[in-house]
Enzyme design. Structure first.
Site, short mmCIF file in Angstrom:
data_model
loop_
_atom_site.label_atom_id
_atom_site.label_comp_id
_atom_site.label_asym_id
_atom_site.label_seq_id
_atom_site.Cartn_x
_atom_site.Cartn_y
_atom_site.Cartn_z
N GLY A 180 0.81 -1.22 0.00
CA GLY A 180 0.00 0.00 0.00
C GLY A 180 0.84 1.26 0.00
O GLY A 180 0.43 2.30 -0.52
N ASP A 181 2.04 1.16 0.57
CA ASP A 181 2.95 2.30 0.58
C ASP A 181 3.65 2.47 -0.77
O ASP A 181 4.45 3.40 -0.95
CB ASP A 181 4.02 2.13 1.66
CG ASP A 181 3.49 2.52 3.04
OD1 ASP A 181 2.40 3.11 3.12
OD2 ASP A 181 4.17 2.20 4.04
N VAL A 182 3.41 1.54 -1.69
CA VAL A 182 3.97 1.63 -3.04
C VAL A 182 2.92 2.15 -4.01
O VAL A 182 3.15 3.10 -4.77
CB VAL A 182 4.47 0.24 -3.51
CG1 VAL A 182 4.85 0.27 -4.98
CG2 VAL A 182 5.64 -0.22 -2.66
N GLN A 219 -5.08 5.02 0.74
CA GLN A 219 -4.25 3.86 0.39
C GLN A 219 -5.09 2.64 0.04
O GLN A 219 -4.68 1.79 -0.73
CB GLN A 219 -3.31 3.53 1.54
CG GLN A 219 -2.18 4.54 1.68
CD GLN A 219 -1.18 4.12 2.73
OE1 GLN A 219 -1.46 4.13 3.92
NE2 GLN A 219 -0.02 3.74 2.30
#
Lengths: 369, 398
Positions: free
Chosen positions: B172-174, B204
């Site tokens: 999700g941080d990508v 996200q």
């Protein structure tokens, strides 16, 4: 309020650019899409990545019609596996304002140039598969087709950057995009961890290993699963233990001064003992109960939702994520993710349908440029 | 000349989800000024791996360095009203403001969208958070894997017979920052056409739903597919010589199947017409994939992949972190760019995956904490250098 009204995008779709075209269509661009490659794809993929576009039949592509469309386009998303069978480079050269995004599995002139690839093989070389799955079983991919999705997002990004540069220079340009690099860029840990520590990551199942110990990430609860981990966030740890204490379920956790603990440095046996107390607490409560506590107290715990639960999520409904799409091929309506994000006063909905492919001779832009 | 050379970004974001988006912009020419605080360090600066200087040095994190290439760093104490005023001067200068703080934080310190719109009416205000800034879960505090849980990713990850799976990285941080980049660029295009700024609000969870839209489009889907494909077989990962060596093979056409059998010198039964079609192979997936595994088991994964590639069979070795870092194709493509960093020394930083013919980007090293504070404010507050120095001495610019 669409963000990209009147933007003309021609897409040669073979997997690498499909989601990029879908994003631009969702933002209001006029996207004409020609499926290339000849390999049959699951209908669900066609539906997911091509609703909102005007689909053009791949059979009988007439050079004159293709030349006209390339000549009128602002953006050409060009999924190029082998060579340039449609002569797109020459057609693109006749449109100096064109932003020509050429997506390939690998770089155009590197040692892997021309190699065949699929989503699965790109995931393999990205370094992501080696860390997904269980330690005693083979590597796994992520769900869906993430190498293609990541490359598609980069294709949309490249097109929009090209558009911004064109506003300044008045000229289009060619942008070469590598799917291998797009996928590897998502792997933000493994290469850098090797560079700096010499450590090589492997599959650890649902255990998150940091330092000398590992913590659990997935927990059974009374009616499913939740995700939560013991992390070095004292206020969060205190918050969870406080609620457990109210039920008399915190045991030895009550006396721990979390400020003085570095989870990554704790002995694994101690971690397991603490986790057994948390685990017993989670197992007695439902997803709804645990999710509500997490939202109220900032636990960082999330309910693990299956696809139906995601479709039915009140939160996502409030944000308007899922929309009704007409599937003309299957003759039914289905709810699919629509808006990419919330913005401004919201978006005028693009056409919410998967249309039948039309002959290229009938293809036309829906609005003046 | 980069594609975004004239773009000015005031970047209040930290850790992963915001900084990865502003890296995309900075590597392509945008002037990104990262607003940081010595009192409340970007957690990315405290994230491993570290250079020998160690975790107590805020400039020693390679994690931070790779997410913040090509930016400038200023330090401002946003808990001091004078610091907030300095931040507002950056907002007045900027085209875009980016933030990913906890719910309500920017509003509480007077830097919410409505306040900033009063300063700079056509500002593009870009937020990224786990659940977005509206809806019943807008106040949710979480991290990248929260989005995997709430989007269906965790439920659909792992082997078909296993519990939900959380890989050891925050996808999700990508994905969310990639959507944030698209949102910012689309909002800029819209502003160029209309003169209007806006607030773009990226959750996200939603990008994570989007990237598995094909699963949501299949009402008949039951269970997790693992490495299988509904139309193709073999389609999976097969053992190779040595420990933890695997090759992925994905046969999409009957011609590729014939070539694969020839390349592996497959036994006659496997080459028979019984398995000549994709549907027949899918129906007998387990049997033929077990046979392929026996044929690859003693072969070198890299050599085999090259042999398959030459024959037109899609295949790829499963690479680990070391093999990715040293990969010849990535090196040739310029995927890792060597940057000289005062604390990290020479270090390899990831570059964008695209090459612009006319406006190439350039990856430069990440900034030291507050490295550009004086330079940026001296320029922005031209003629007020004494005031800037005073604010620095009083730790407002710290």
């Amino acid at each position: 309020m669409n963000m990209l009204p009147g933007l003309r995008v021609l897409e040669l779709a073979g997997g690498l650019v499909d989601f990029g075209g879908r994003m631009l269509a969702e933002l209001g661009a006029d996207v004409l899409s020609i499926a290339i490659g000849g390999t049959k794809r699951p209908h669900a993929e066609t539906l997911a990545w091509h609703h909102g576009k005007t689909r053009i039949a791949a059979d009988g592509i007439r050079p004159a019609a293709l030349k006209r469309l390339v000549g009128e386009a602002d953006v050409l998303l060009d999924d190029r596996r082998v060579g340039d069978p449609l002569g797109l480079d020459a057609l693109a050269a006749d449109n100096p304002g064109l932003i020509h995004v050429v997506a390939r599995p690998f770089s155009p002139d590197g040692p892997y140039s021309g190699r065949p690839a699929t989503d699965l093989t790109l995931m393999a070389v990205s370094g992501l598969m080696t860390i997904v799955g269980d330690p005693d079983r083979p590597p796994l991919r992520l769900p869906g087709e993430q190498a293609y999705a990541l490359t598609g997002i980069q294709a949309a990004t490249a097109a929009l950057m090209g558009l911004r540069a064109r506003r300044r220079t008045g000229r289009g340009q060619r942008i070469d995009l590598s799917a291998f690099q797009s996928t590897t860029l998502a792997n933000y840990r493994e290469a850098i961890m090797y560079e700096w520590t010499g450590r090589i990551g492997t599959r650890t199942g649902n255990k998150l290993v940091r330092g000398k110990s590992g913590v659990r990430q997935v927990w059974p609860c009374a009616d499913g699963f939740v995700t939560w981990s013991m992390i070095d966030n004292p206020s969060m740890m205190r918050s969870v233990v406080r609620v457990m204490s109210d039920e008399g379920a915190a045991g030895e956790l009550t006396g721990i001064e979390w400020e003085n603990i570095l989870v990554a440095d704790e002995d694994q046996a101690m971690i397991e003992r603490w986790q057994s107390v948390f685990g017993a607490f989670f197992a007695r409560h439902t997803k709804a109960e645990l999710g509500a506590w997490s939202l109220e107290h900032g636990w960082g715990l999330s309910v693990i939702s299956d696809l139906d639960a995601v479709r039915e999520s009140e939160h996502l409904a409030a944000r308007g994520l899922f929309v009704e799409v007409d599937d003309e091929d299957a003759g039914r309506r289905i709810r699919l993710p629509g808006p990419l994000f919330r913005h401004g006063d919201g978006s005028d909905a693009p056409q919410r349908r998967l249309s039948h492919p039309i002959p290229i001779s009938e293809a036309a832009w829906s609005a003046p440029s | 000349m980069g594609a975004l050379d004239d773009l000015k970004v005031a970047d209040f974001s930290w850790v992963g989800a915001g900084p990865r988006a502003t890296k995309d912009l900075a590597d392509n020419g945008a002037m990104v000024i990262k607003i940081e605080s010595r009192k409340r360090l970007d957690l990315g600066r405290m994230s491993p791996p570290f250079a020998p200087a160690g975790r107590k040095n805020p400039d020693a994190s390679a994690f931070f360095a790779q997410s913040n290439t090509s930016k400038k760093s200023v330090t401002i104490d946003l808990t001091d009203p004078r610091g907030v005023e300095m931040a507002k001067s950056l907002v007045a200068w900027a085209d875009v403001v980016v933030e990913n703080f906890g719910p309500g934080f920017m509003d509480r310190i007077g830097l919410g969208y409505e306040a900033l719109k009063a300063i700079n009416p056509d500002i593009i205000y870009a937020s990224v958070s786990v659940a977005g800034r509206s809806g019943p879960m807008a106040g949710f505090r979480g991290y990248g894997n929260s989005a995997a849980a709430q989007s269906g990713h965790a439920a659909m990850s792992g082997w078909p017979d296993s519990e939900p799976h959380m890989p050891p990285f925050a996808y999700g941080d990508v994905v969310a920052p990639m959507f944030l980049t698209v949102a910012i660029l689309a909002a800029l295009e819209h502003r160029d056409r209309t003169g209007q700024g806006q607030h773009v609000d990226v959750s996200q969870i939603e990008p994570m739903v989007h990237v598995i839209a094909d699963l949501f489009a299949d009402p008949a889907l039951s269970g997790k597919p693992g490495n299988t494909h509904p139309l193709f077989a073999p389609h999976g990962v097969f053992p190779c010589r040595g420990e933890e060596n695997w090759i992925a093979i994905a046969i999409e056409t009957d011609a590729q199947w014939t070539t694969l059998c020839a390349a592996l010198e497959a036994p006659e039964w496997l080459r028979s017409s019984d398995y000549a079609t994709a549907s027949a192979r899918v129906a007998n997936r387990e049997r033929i994939e077990a046979a392929i595994a026996e044929l690859t088991r003693d072969l070198d994964k890299v050599g085999l992949a090259a042999r398959f590639a030459a024959a037109g069979v899609p295949a790829g070795p499963v690479l680990n972190g070391k093999e990715v870092f040293e990969n010849e194709e990535l090196r040739a493509a310029g995927h890792f760019v060597k940057c000289e960093h005062p604390v990290l020394g020479p270090s390899m930083m990831p570059a964008p995956p695209m090459r612009f013919s006319d406006t190439p980007g350039a990856v430069r090293r990440a900034p030291l904490l507050g490295e550009h504070t004086l330079e940026v404010f001296a320029e922005m507050l031209d003629g007020q250098s004494e005031r800037v120095e005073q604010l620095r001495r009083e730790e407002v610019l710290a």
